[in-house]
Design a protein around this motif. Structure first.
Motif, PDB file in Angstrom:
ATOM      1  N   LEU A   1      -0.349  -1.871 -11.476  1.00 26.91           N
ATOM      2  CA  LEU A   1      -0.084  -1.896 -10.042  1.00 26.91           C
ATOM      3  C   LEU A   1      -0.712  -3.137  -9.413  1.00 26.91           C
ATOM      4  O   LEU A   1      -0.077  -3.843  -8.620  1.00 26.91           O
TER       5      LEU A   1
ATOM      6  N   ILE B   1       5.857  -2.205  -8.065  1.00 27.68           N
ATOM      7  CA  ILE B   1       4.812  -1.587  -7.242  1.00 27.68           C
ATOM      8  C   ILE B   1       5.138  -0.120  -6.990  1.00 27.68           C
ATOM      9  O   ILE B   1       4.276   0.759  -7.142  1.00 27.68           O
ATOM     10  N   LYS B   2       6.387   0.158  -6.628  1.00 28.09           N
ATOM     11  CA  LYS B   2       6.805   1.545  -6.375  1.00 28.09           C
ATOM     12  C   LYS B   2       6.591   2.394  -7.626  1.00 28.09           C
ATOM     13  O   LYS B   2       5.985   3.475  -7.562  1.00 28.09           O
TER      14      LYS B   2
ATOM     15  N   LYS C   1       1.216  -6.291  -7.654  1.00 29.67           N
ATOM     16  CA  LYS C   1       0.867  -6.803  -6.318  1.00 29.67           C
ATOM     17  C   LYS C   1       0.581  -8.307  -6.392  1.00 29.67           C
ATOM     18  O   LYS C   1       0.978  -9.063  -5.495  1.00 29.67           O
TER      19      LYS C   1
ATOM     20  N   ALA D   1      -2.935   1.677 -13.007  1.00 29.42           N
ATOM     21  CA  ALA D   1      -3.647   1.034 -11.900  1.00 29.42           C
ATOM     22  C   ALA D   1      -3.735  -0.476 -12.126  1.00 29.42           C
ATOM     23  O   ALA D   1      -3.547  -1.262 -11.183  1.00 29.42           O
TER      24      ALA D   1
ATOM     25  N   ASP E   1       0.835  -1.197   0.000  1.00 26.67           N
ATOM     26  CA  ASP E   1       0.000   0.000   0.000  1.00 26.67           C
ATOM     27  C   ASP E   1       0.872   1.251   0.000  1.00 26.67           C
ATOM     28  O   ASP E   1       0.713   2.137   0.828  1.00 26.67           O
ATOM     29  N   MET E   2       1.766   1.315  -0.919  1.00 20.57           N
ATOM     30  CA  MET E   2       2.723   2.397  -1.021  1.00 20.57           C
ATOM     31  C   MET E   2       2.018   3.683  -1.442  1.00 20.57           C
ATOM     32  O   MET E   2       1.083   3.657  -2.231  1.00 20.57           O
ATOM     33  N   ALA E   3       2.501   4.797  -0.929  1.00 15.75           N
ATOM     34  CA  ALA E   3       1.972   6.102  -1.309  1.00 15.75           C
ATOM     35  C   ALA E   3       2.869   6.706  -2.389  1.00 15.75           C
ATOM     36  O   ALA E   3       4.041   6.362  -2.509  1.00 15.75           O
ATOM     37  N   VAL E   4       2.297   7.613  -3.161  1.00 12.47           N
ATOM     38  CA  VAL E   4       3.060   8.317  -4.182  1.00 12.47           C
ATOM     39  C   VAL E   4       4.177   9.105  -3.504  1.00 12.47           C
ATOM     40  O   VAL E   4       3.972   9.739  -2.466  1.00 12.47           O
TER      41      VAL E   4
ATOM     42  N   THR F   1       2.929   2.879  -8.727  1.00 13.75           N
ATOM     43  CA  THR F   1       2.273   3.800  -7.802  1.00 13.75           C
ATOM     44  C   THR F   1       2.585   5.245  -8.190  1.00 13.75           C
ATOM     45  O   THR F   1       1.716   6.112  -8.156  1.00 13.75           O
ATOM     46  N   ASN F   2       3.824   5.493  -8.583  1.00 13.62           N
ATOM     47  CA  ASN F   2       4.276   6.853  -8.874  1.00 13.62           C
ATOM     48  C   ASN F   2       3.957   7.344 -10.286  1.00 13.62           C
ATOM     49  O   ASN F   2       3.857   8.553 -10.510  1.00 13.62           O
TER      50      ASN F   2
END
Length: 154
Positions: free
Chosen positions: A116, A76-77, A120, A113, A27-30, A80-81
């Protein structure tokens, strides 16, 4: 405090740290630094991330276990970005992004998305030792990369 209690506390702390790292990867954030980048910096950052993804995807098919999981973490990183790495007006320098990105931004972001979620799934499969599911997720990402490049890259 007895040695047994100390050992138990250390082991519990290590387990919590392991679960926290896993949760962060899932659940990584930008990256907030992206919002402060100039157009030239964001183009350079997204090109570097795309190149990193390309190398990761090329190597990922031969990976297993922790190495396969780490490869998924990179994807994933980056996935996300990526939506944040395409702010309107960021076609500068040697960018290959097409203006149609911002005409169809929801579709464009939807591709990231989807990737991503596939990354995952790739990580979960790697951690479960499920080579078939890992390969399927990897294949789905590869196809999606091509889809995006055909529509949104010159």
């Amino acid at each position: 405090m007895s040695l047994l209690k100390v050992s138990t506390l250390i082991a519990a702390g290590a387990m919590l740290a392991t679960f926290a790292v896993g949760a962060i990867a899932q659940d990584m954030a930008v990256d907030p630094a992206i919002a402060t980048m100039s157009a030239d910096q964001v183009v350079a950052a997204r090109k570097a991330a795309m190149k990193e993804n390309g190398g990761t995807l090329k190597a990922a098919g031969a990976l297993t276990g922790a190495e396969a999981s780490a490869a998924a973490d990179i994807l994933i990183k980056n996935f996300t970005n990526f939506p944040a790495m395409f702010p309107e007006g960021s076609i500068v320098g040697d960018s290959k992004a097409l203006p149609v990105i911002w005409e169809n931004k929801a579709d464009f972001d939807g591709i990231f998305a989807k990737d991503l979620e596939n990354a995952k799934a790739m990580k979960a499969a790697a951690e479960a030792g499920d080579a078939d599911a890992y390969g399927a997720a990897l294949k789905a990402i590869g196809g999606s990369c091509g889809e995006c490049h055909q529509k949104y890259r010159s």
